[in-house]
Write an enzyme that holds these catalytic residues in place. Structure first.
Site, PDB file in Angstrom:
ATOM      1  N   VAL A 129       3.750  -0.868   4.304  1.00  0.00           N
ATOM      2  CA  VAL A 129       2.411  -1.249   4.730  1.00  0.00           C
ATOM      3  C   VAL A 129       1.791  -2.080   3.607  1.00  0.00           C
ATOM      4  CG1 VAL A 129       0.145  -0.456   5.491  1.00  0.00           C
ATOM      5  CG2 VAL A 129       2.181   0.864   6.092  1.00  0.00           C
ATOM      6  N   LEU A 159       0.819  -1.216   0.000  1.00  0.00           N
ATOM      7  CA  LEU A 159       0.000   0.000   0.000  1.00  0.00           C
ATOM      8  C   LEU A 159       0.849   1.261   0.000  1.00  0.00           C
ATOM      9  CD1 LEU A 159      -2.661  -1.071   2.644  1.00  0.00           C
ATOM     10  CD2 LEU A 159      -3.047  -0.771   0.201  1.00  0.00           C
ATOM     11  N   GLY A 160       1.994   1.188   0.614  1.00  0.00           N
ATOM     12  CA  GLY A 160       2.848   2.369   0.679  1.00  0.00           C
ATOM     13  C   GLY A 160       4.029   2.140   1.580  1.00  0.00           C
ATOM     14  N   GLY A 186       5.763   3.657   4.824  1.00  0.00           N
ATOM     15  CA  GLY A 186       5.664   4.562   5.949  1.00  0.00           C
ATOM     16  C   GLY A 186       6.997   4.796   6.615  1.00  0.00           C
ATOM     17  N   GLY A 187       6.974   5.691   7.605  1.00  0.00           N
ATOM     18  CA  GLY A 187       8.209   6.001   8.321  1.00  0.00           C
ATOM     19  C   GLY A 187       8.760   4.818   9.078  1.00  0.00           C
ATOM     20  N   PHE A 188       7.897   3.860   9.447  1.00  0.00           N
ATOM     21  CA  PHE A 188       8.346   2.679  10.177  1.00  0.00           C
ATOM     22  C   PHE A 188       8.649   1.517   9.249  1.00  0.00           C
ATOM     23  CE2 PHE A 188       5.470   4.366  13.724  1.00  0.00           C
ATOM     24  CZ  PHE A 188       6.496   5.143  14.203  1.00  0.00           C
ATOM     25  N   GLY A 189       8.319   1.653   7.983  1.00  0.00           N
ATOM     26  CA  GLY A 189       8.515   0.562   7.055  1.00  0.00           C
ATOM     27  C   GLY A 189       7.308   0.436   6.140  1.00  0.00           C
ATOM     28  N   ASP A 237       1.347  13.108  17.345  1.00  0.00           N
ATOM     29  CA  ASP A 237       1.658  13.127  15.916  1.00  0.00           C
ATOM     30  C   ASP A 237       0.381  13.173  15.078  1.00  0.00           C
ATOM     31  OD1 ASP A 237       3.364  13.257  13.760  1.00  0.00           O
ATOM     32  OD2 ASP A 237       3.577  11.095  13.558  1.00  0.00           O
ATOM     33  N   LYS A 294       1.243  -3.445   8.981  1.00  0.00           N
ATOM     34  CA  LYS A 294       2.395  -2.559   9.121  1.00  0.00           C
ATOM     35  C   LYS A 294       3.602  -3.409   9.520  1.00  0.00           C
ATOM     36  CE  LYS A 294       3.992   0.978  12.354  1.00  0.00           C
ATOM     37  NZ  LYS A 294       3.566   1.846  13.446  1.00  0.00           N
TER      38      LYS A 294
END
Length: 849
Positions: A547, A539-540, A542-545, A658, A561
């Site tokens: 998704v 899907l994309g 993210g900042g954590f890795g 956040d 995630k």
């Protein structure tokens, strides 16, 4: 000729009938009665805005008639006031009239007075008016001076706008009295009013002279003992003070058009009703007492009632039942007594007896009969403790924000354990009841801890070695079967194999974190659901890795995630998000379905949001047109409700830290859900502010005190909400103004605000189709939220009230200093990891150079 006369007579008759109908209609539409006028049974007064109606009524086929006030044009009548409740009229010959002395009276069939306003001073020019708030007002027609009003003489119903007096004489004031039965408005057995024996009032229901229920103390925001004082029930209550120093409670509706009321029922229950026009019924929004623990002093002195326990009654720590036989038979009214007397209670006590101490008890409904300490020197919990220790009869104390130091003397009565209240009190106990930490105990604890730690370490090493062996087998098996796909998902036998893998593959870390609130998925199971984390399901980033999108055997879609090994989020943040969001349940928060940890692989499994995130629509020139003002306002309101839940209504008090457009996910109906709790912070007790050396968040959304000093609180989230609110209205990112003269969206909004051109801020795609007043009000609220001073920002309960009630007056915002000082961020190094689509749960970390 006869035929013509007959037609002529018919026309004349129709003319007079029409005049009569118009006269009747006019009479019924009147809202007032003046000197020497009267209202017959069958006629009514209707308030000017057609909210309330006054006249004669009865029940079923009863011949007893009463004069009362009820909500106008409601199919299920709700009588909010009755004049002659003790003296009904027999038949339909009653009259409501204004006497020559200015009193309004009700006359029976024999023209005898059965009720009167009973003014002692004659007034020959008075009038009675039924107002739009349901108040019947008698005043001087010439100068408007108030002579009498029904709000000062209520029956069983409390309406918005009514004032409930709070006596300054430290006494009980019984304001409302129940009906005798459902169809008999005469005096019943129950009364409701205010107990002001302490400086902090509380609402009480009495059955006869005995207390049946109490609300707990007013702390300036809410009644501390009401279990579910949230939402509509809380927002409107306010303790006011008049010009003479008198105090009174009022309740204000969120929406002007709502039909709401509080009532003490004939059965003794206090209920809040709201009319549902669609369902044609009165919904009960709140009811007290709500369970048997709510009944006054259900467990007796020093007893604690807890609905989650069986039996529901127990003694406080350090206490035991007065009558153990009765206690076994669940006869708890006798309460409990101390196991060990306090030092001052010991006659000829030895000096070797230790000093009394205090046991902290949390989540309690405060006992009745508290005394507030007015000593200005007592400004914290320690000072309050000292005051209690100085008096041998003091049994407990609490220092409460909004009230100050509260102390209790003698017995503690009407105590409940209520999980979501968060009230903390300190109960006085003998030294021996508290002192369990002698040297032998300490040595035993230390030895046990060391031995237990070594055993756990050995088990952990053994499990890890076994886990690595199984991981090799599992990985080989998954690679071998990776091509076994069928239309619509994976073959069921693949899932069966994944489920059957030994739970020993989990690390101890997962076993420690798992529980009934947090399902733990097998890693292989999630791998199969996402097609082994294929690029097609990504899907994309993210900042954590990354998704990924996945599909469970039952067809439910999920978003997974996956924590990157290079991610800025470490194990602590991962566990924080995992445990935190598992405890949160709200329609405007993204739902965590479970987690998985296998070695260095860490996964969080969420409900899938088909419409991605808010920024996907809001900042796209084409897609933003899909968000009309109605939908944008629903999104704003939903985010506000989610934040209010985090800040006040959840079991934990949570600061998100956040909040931004990419962390607002949209479900299939475009309803907003707050996501990404990796950087959230839990506050406990009376804690309302914290400081950190590690500032986390996203540039453009961080409050000034947080970005510059590391100070954060619920007002930090309010600032982020204000930025998000302005973004939703304008359709532009806050950071898109960085290289302009205005520096930020906040600066641009203030620039337009100060020049009275704020309507230009609205997204052009919705500007012409949006209700101007509503949008401008939202901009005003946004400007209040982004003020530099945290103290000047409203809290989320106030924000929601301002959003939903046009009657609420908004203060003027102060000019944000950050408008001219945003360039100070040029001296800050910003580390941002890229993200692009929905279900991305990102973080930006800011550190000073």
């Amino acid at each position: 000729m006869k035929i013509m006369n007959r037609h002529k007579n018919t026309l004349v008759l129709l003319f007079f009938l029409s005049l009569f109908c118009f006269h009747t209609l006019f009479t019924h539409a009147s809202d007032s009665i003046t000197q020497s006028e009267l209202i017959k049974d069958g006629d009514t007064l209707v308030s000017d805005g057609r909210n309330f109606e006054m006249g004669f009524f009865s029940f079923n086929d009863s011949s007893s008639r009463y004069v009362g006030i009820w909500y106008y044009n409601v199919s299920v009548p709700a009588y909010i006031w009755v004049a002659n409740r003790e003296k009904p009229i027999k038949g339909r010959e009653g009259l409501l009239r204004m006497k020559n002395d200015g009193n309004l009276v009700v006359l029976d069939e024999n023209k005898n007075e059965v009720w009167s306003t009973n003014m002692s001073n004659p007034m020959n020019n008075s009038q009675a008016v039924i107002q739009d708030d349901g108040n019947l007002v008698l005043s001087n027609k010439d100068d408007g001076v108030l002579l009498w009003q029904s709000f000062d003489k209520p029956t069983d119903t409390f309406l918005p706008g009514m004032k409930i007096p709070v006596s300054d004489e430290m006494k009980e004031t019984k304001v409302f009295r129940s009906w005798k039965s459902k169809t008999d408005p005469s005096f019943g057995n129950y009364t409701m009013g205010i107990d002001s024996k302490t400086s902090s009032p509380q609402i009480v229901i009495w059955e006869g002279e005995e207390r049946m229920w109490r609300s707990g103390y007013w702390d300036g925001r809410l009644f501390t003992g009401v279990y579910n004082m949230t939402g509509y029930y809380q927002f409107g209550f306010k303790l006011n003070e008049d010009e003479k120093g008198g105090r009174y409670f009022t309740f204000s509706k969120l929406n002007k058009s709502d039909k709401v009321m509080f009532q003490i029922g004939w059965d003794g229950y206090e209920r809040m009703f709201k009319w549902d026009e669609n369902e044609k019924l009165w919904n009960v929004l709140q009811k007290e007492p709500v369970n048997k623990c709510e009944y006054y002093n259900h467990c007796g002195s020093f007893g604690v009632c807890d609905m989650s326990n069986s039996p529901t009654c127990g003694c406080m720590k350090g206490f035991e039942p007065r009558d153990k036989d009765n206690w076994k038979r669940e006869i708890w009214s006798g309460g409990c007594k101390r196991r060990t007397p306090l030092k001052a209670e010991i006659v000829n006590g030895s000096d070797s007896v230790g000093e009394d101490g205090f046991l902290v008890q949390r989540c309690m409904k405060f006992p009745d009969f508290a005394q507030l300490v007015s000593d200005p020197v007592v400004y914290d919990s320690k000072g309050c403790e000292s005051i209690c220790l100085q008096n041998i009869t003091c049994t407990a104390y609490a220092y409460v924000l909004g009230m100050g130091c509260m102390v209790w003397y003698e017995e503690l009565v009407d105590v409940q354990n209520q999980e979501n209240l968060g009230n903390k009190m300190n109960i006085r106990l003998a030294h021996s009841e508290l002192d369990h930490s002698d040297k032998k105990t300490k040595i035993w604890i230390i030895t046990s801890t060391v031995v237990g730690g070594l055993i756990c370490l050995g088990i952990f090493v053994w499990l890890m070695l076994r886990f690595k062996r199984k991981l090799k087998v599992s990985t080989a098996s998954r690679s071998k079967n990776s091509n076994l796909q069928v239309s619509g998902g994976i073959k069921s036998r693949e899932f069966s194999a994944a489920f059957s893998e030994s739970t020993e593959a989990y690390s101890l870390e997962v076993n420690q974190l798992s529980g009934p609130e947090l399902p733990v998925f097998n890693f292989s199971y999630i791998a199969i659901a996402t097609d082994d984390f294929s690029e097609e399901n990504k899907l994309g980033q993210g900042g954590f890795g990354p998704v990924y999108k996945g599909k469970l055997p039952g067809g439910e879609q999920i978003a997974v995630k996956k924590l990157s090994k290079r991610s800025s989020q470490g194990s602590e943040e991962f566990k924080n998000e995992m445990m935190l969001i598992a405890k949160l349940q709200h329609r405007n928060l993204v739902r965590l379905l479970g987690c998985s940890i296998q070695g260095e692989e860490k996964l969080l499994v969420y409900e899938y949001m088909p419409n991605k995130s808010l920024d996907f629509f809001l900042f796209d020139p084409v897609k933003q047109a899909l968000l009309d003002w109605t939908k944008r306002f629903e999104i704003i309101e939903g985010i506000a409700l989610g934040l209010l839940y985090l800040h006040r209504d959840s079991r934990l008090r949570i600061i998100h830290r956040d909040l931004k457009a990419s962390n607002i996910l949209l479900d299939e109906n475009m309803n907003p859900k707050i996501s990404d709790f990796g950087m959230a912070r839990i506050f406990g007790g009376n804690e309302d502010e914290a400081n950190t050396n590690r500032v986390v968040g996203t540039y453009g959304y961080m409050a000034p005190e947080y970005a510059m000093e590391g100070l954060f609180s619920i007002k930090s989230d309010v600032y982020s909400f204000g930025v998000l609110l302005l973004e939703i209205i304008s359709g532009r990112r806050n950071t898109s103004f960085r290289h302009t003269d205005d520096s930020s969206l906040i600066g641009y909004a203030w620039h337009l605000w100060s020049e009275q051109r704020v309507f230009e801020l609205i997204d052009p795609s919705i500007r012409d189709s949006s209700p101007k007043d509503n949008v401008l009000r939202c901009i005003h609220i946004g400007m209040l939220c982004v003020q530099d001073s945290a103290a000047r920002r409203p809290n989320m309960s106030s924000v929601l009230l301002m959003l939903e009630s046009e009657a609420t007056t908004l203060p003027l915002p102060k000019q944000p200093l950050m408008v001219t000082s945003m360039r100070r961020f040029d001296d800050i190094e910003v580390h941002t990891e890229c993200h692009d689509v929905s279900n991305d749960l990102t973080v930006t970390m800011v550190t000073g150079r």
